[in-house]
Design a protein around this motif. Structure first.
Motif, PDB file in Angstrom:
ATOM      1  N   ILE A 108      20.660  -9.551  44.239  1.00 53.23           N
ATOM      2  CA  ILE A 108      21.218 -10.114  45.478  1.00 53.23           C
ATOM      3  C   ILE A 108      21.506  -8.995  46.477  1.00 53.23           C
ATOM      4  CG2 ILE A 108      23.192 -11.337  46.452  1.00 53.23           C
ATOM      5  CD1 ILE A 108      23.346 -12.931  43.872  1.00 53.23           C
ATOM      6  N   PRO A 164      27.186  -8.484  50.880  1.00 53.52           N
ATOM      7  CA  PRO A 164      26.315  -9.574  50.369  1.00 53.52           C
ATOM      8  C   PRO A 164      26.661 -10.969  50.892  1.00 53.52           C
ATOM      9  CG  PRO A 164      26.822  -8.044  48.617  1.00 53.52           C
ATOM     10  CD  PRO A 164      27.672  -7.635  49.787  1.00 53.52           C
ATOM     11  N   PRO A 165      27.922 -11.441  50.784  1.00 56.88           N
ATOM     12  CA  PRO A 165      28.178 -12.786  51.339  1.00 56.88           C
ATOM     13  C   PRO A 165      28.023 -12.826  52.854  1.00 56.88           C
ATOM     14  CG  PRO A 165      30.220 -11.791  50.620  1.00 56.88           C
ATOM     15  CD  PRO A 165      29.129 -10.915  50.105  1.00 56.88           C
ATOM     16  N   TYR A 166      28.334 -11.717  53.518  1.00 58.63           N
ATOM     17  CA  TYR A 166      28.222 -11.637  54.971  1.00 58.63           C
ATOM     18  C   TYR A 166      26.787 -11.860  55.421  1.00 58.63           C
ATOM     19  CZ  TYR A 166      27.720  -8.742  59.241  1.00 58.63           C
ATOM     20  OH  TYR A 166      27.383  -8.255  60.459  1.00 58.63           O
ATOM     21  N   ILE A 223      24.343 -13.126  53.545  1.00 55.34           N
ATOM     22  CA  ILE A 223      23.817 -14.407  53.067  1.00 55.34           C
ATOM     23  C   ILE A 223      24.169 -15.514  54.057  1.00 55.34           C
ATOM     24  CG2 ILE A 223      24.152 -16.200  51.291  1.00 55.34           C
ATOM     25  CD1 ILE A 223      24.266 -13.916  49.241  1.00 55.34           C
ATOM     26  N   ALA A 224      25.375 -15.439  54.654  1.00 57.96           N
ATOM     27  CA  ALA A 224      25.764 -16.460  55.621  1.00 57.96           C
ATOM     28  C   ALA A 224      24.782 -16.507  56.785  1.00 57.96           C
ATOM     29  CB  ALA A 224      27.180 -16.180  56.120  1.00 57.96           C
TER      30      ALA A 224
END
Lengths: 373, 76
Positions: free
Chosen positions: A190, A342-344, A346-347
């Motif tokens: 990821i 990573p979440p940043y 992915i958004a």
């Protein structure tokens, strides 16, 4: 909506751009991130990352097919309406702004640590920013041709890097294989896909300008170029593991540069790292330029300006200022890059394009453009 | 300090000289350029005096740090 840049590029130029863009800063920093997650299995994480990345590129290609003549801002407005579209577009342009500032920081940090330790960092920053702004002001065609000119140099340097390092490979460093376990490998994947492939959402600034007689072939080329770029990075990671070992790889900030310092042929050809650093200058230049290009064009499309070049100079000054403050120190940088990034990404790189694609599908946008053909 | 401020004013003046003639025909572009340039100048003057500017990465961290922590915990 008239396009702000009249430049046209063809499928081959797009491939070269995507290749250099996906190698980008990834090759400089990602071996360290992968090795700290998955130790000697970093390269397996990279391969998983390529797999996830191919799905991401597939998503972008589907969105591109649905709206072949629109930039990201245009897609947002077509799908979500004027006001909701503008909000998402502003977030997109904020993302590309943060991307520009952080990538510029990476480049100047690299320069400061390895080449110009006594020069105040803001001056290297300004010099790099000047060529980025020059490229952006000259327009897409010039950047595309520059990338075509740079590609052979990149390939030559990469070839030299691989061949000169081959004698030092120590396969034992990669044993035992698959010790890290499935979960770590997926997390490494990821991270890899987030750094190498998801920033390709910013290339929507130039996708509508791709003109080719065979558009389907051009779209396939996107996959091929992304795959080649990812494999290059995975190969460099593998060399890092083979030659430096997982421990040194995860402790260096720029492991691939530490790797190149090891080159020694018969104690005669040594210390050629400054020449090989051309690799990173080329790829990081492409990455910074496209982040900047995407930021400036999206902002001027939101403001409905006549020409995006209006904003390049003030935006360049802001980019320089913010590149000095985005990462106050290395601890912050590593924490932000490994936890928040990573979440940043992915958004913006997955969630929003999926939402746009699904809503677009419900509105039947794909069918309209297909029937027009 | 004075030299930095003088340098910034020279650079900003230079940017105006380059850009203004081509923008005279387009009023909206002209005003956007002037406003953006003023913001950029103000930011650079402020940053020369080492006033802490807001860091956009902190804003992103407010939203995404908890998500990232839980993602990391899931995968380790």
């Amino acid at each position: 909506m008239a396009l702000l840049d009249n430049g046209k590029i063809n499928g081959r130029q797009l491939m070269v751009l995507v290749f250099l863009y996906s190698v980008g800063t990834t090759v400089l920093v990602i071996p360290s991130g992968l090795a700290s997650i998955a130790k000697q299995d970093a390269w397996i994480g990279g391969l998983v990352g390529i797999l996830l990345g191919m799905l991401t590129v597939g998503l972008y290609v589907m969105l591109w097919r649905m709206y072949p003549d629109k930039t990201f801002v245009g897609i947002c407005e077509a799908v979500l309406g004027r006001w909701a579209g503008i909000i998402i577009s502003l977030i997109y342009s904020l993302y590309s702004f943060i991307g520009t500032a952080t990538v510029l920081f990476y480049v100047t940090n690299f320069f400061q640590i390895h080449f110009l330790p006594r020069t105040p960092v803001v001056f290297t920053c300004i010099l790099f920013a000047i060529i980025v702004v020059m490229g952006t002001r000259m327009g897409l065609e010039s950047i595309a041709r520059t990338s075509e000119l740079m590609l052979p140099w990149f390939l030559i340097l990469f070839f030299v890097l691989v061949t000169t390092l081959t004698p030092q490979i120590n396969i034992d460093n990669m044993l035992p294989i698959y010790e890290a376990g499935t979960k770590s490998v997926i997390w490494a994947g990821i991270t890899f896909a987030g750094t190498a492939y998801m920033p390709m959402v910013f290339l929507f600034a130039l996708l509508p300008r791709v003109q080719d007689r065979q558009m389907n072939l051009a779209r396939m080329g996107l996959f091929l170029a992304a795959l080649a770029g990812g494999l290059c990075v995975v190969f460099v990671t593998l060399l890092c593991i083979w030659i430096l070992g997982p421990d040194i790889t995860m402790r260096s900030i720029f492991p691939s540069y530490a790797l190149v310092k090891k080159i020694s042929i018969g104690n005669f050809i040594q210390r050629i790292e400054a020449i090989l650093a051309g690799l990173w200058f080329i790829t990081t230049y492409m990455k910074t330029t496209f982040y900047f290009y995407s930021w400036v064009t999206s902002l001027s499309e939101i403001l409905r300006l006549n020409n995006y070049r209006t904003l390049t100079l003030p935006c360049a000054i802001m980019m320089i200022i913010f590149s000095q403050i985005v990462y106050p120190n290395v601890i912050y940088m590593q924490h932000w890059d490994s936890i928040v990034f990573p979440p940043y990404i992915i958004a913006m790189g997955i969630v929003i394009p999926v939402v746009l694609w699904v809503i677009g599908l419900m509105r039947g946008a794909g069918k309209v453009s297909a029937s027009q053909k | 300090m004075m030299w930095f401020i003088a340098g910034i004013i020279i650079i900003v003046g230079f940017c105006f000289i380059i850009e203004i003639p081509s923008l005279m025909k387009f009023k909206k572009d002209l005003w956007t350029f002037v406003v953006a340039m003023l913001v950029a100048t103000a930011l650079s003057l402020v940053s020369v005096r080492h006033v802490p500017l807001p860091n956009p990465l902190d804003w992103a961290a407010v939203i995404f740090e908890p998500i990232g922590e839980s993602m990391k915990r899931t995968f380790e």
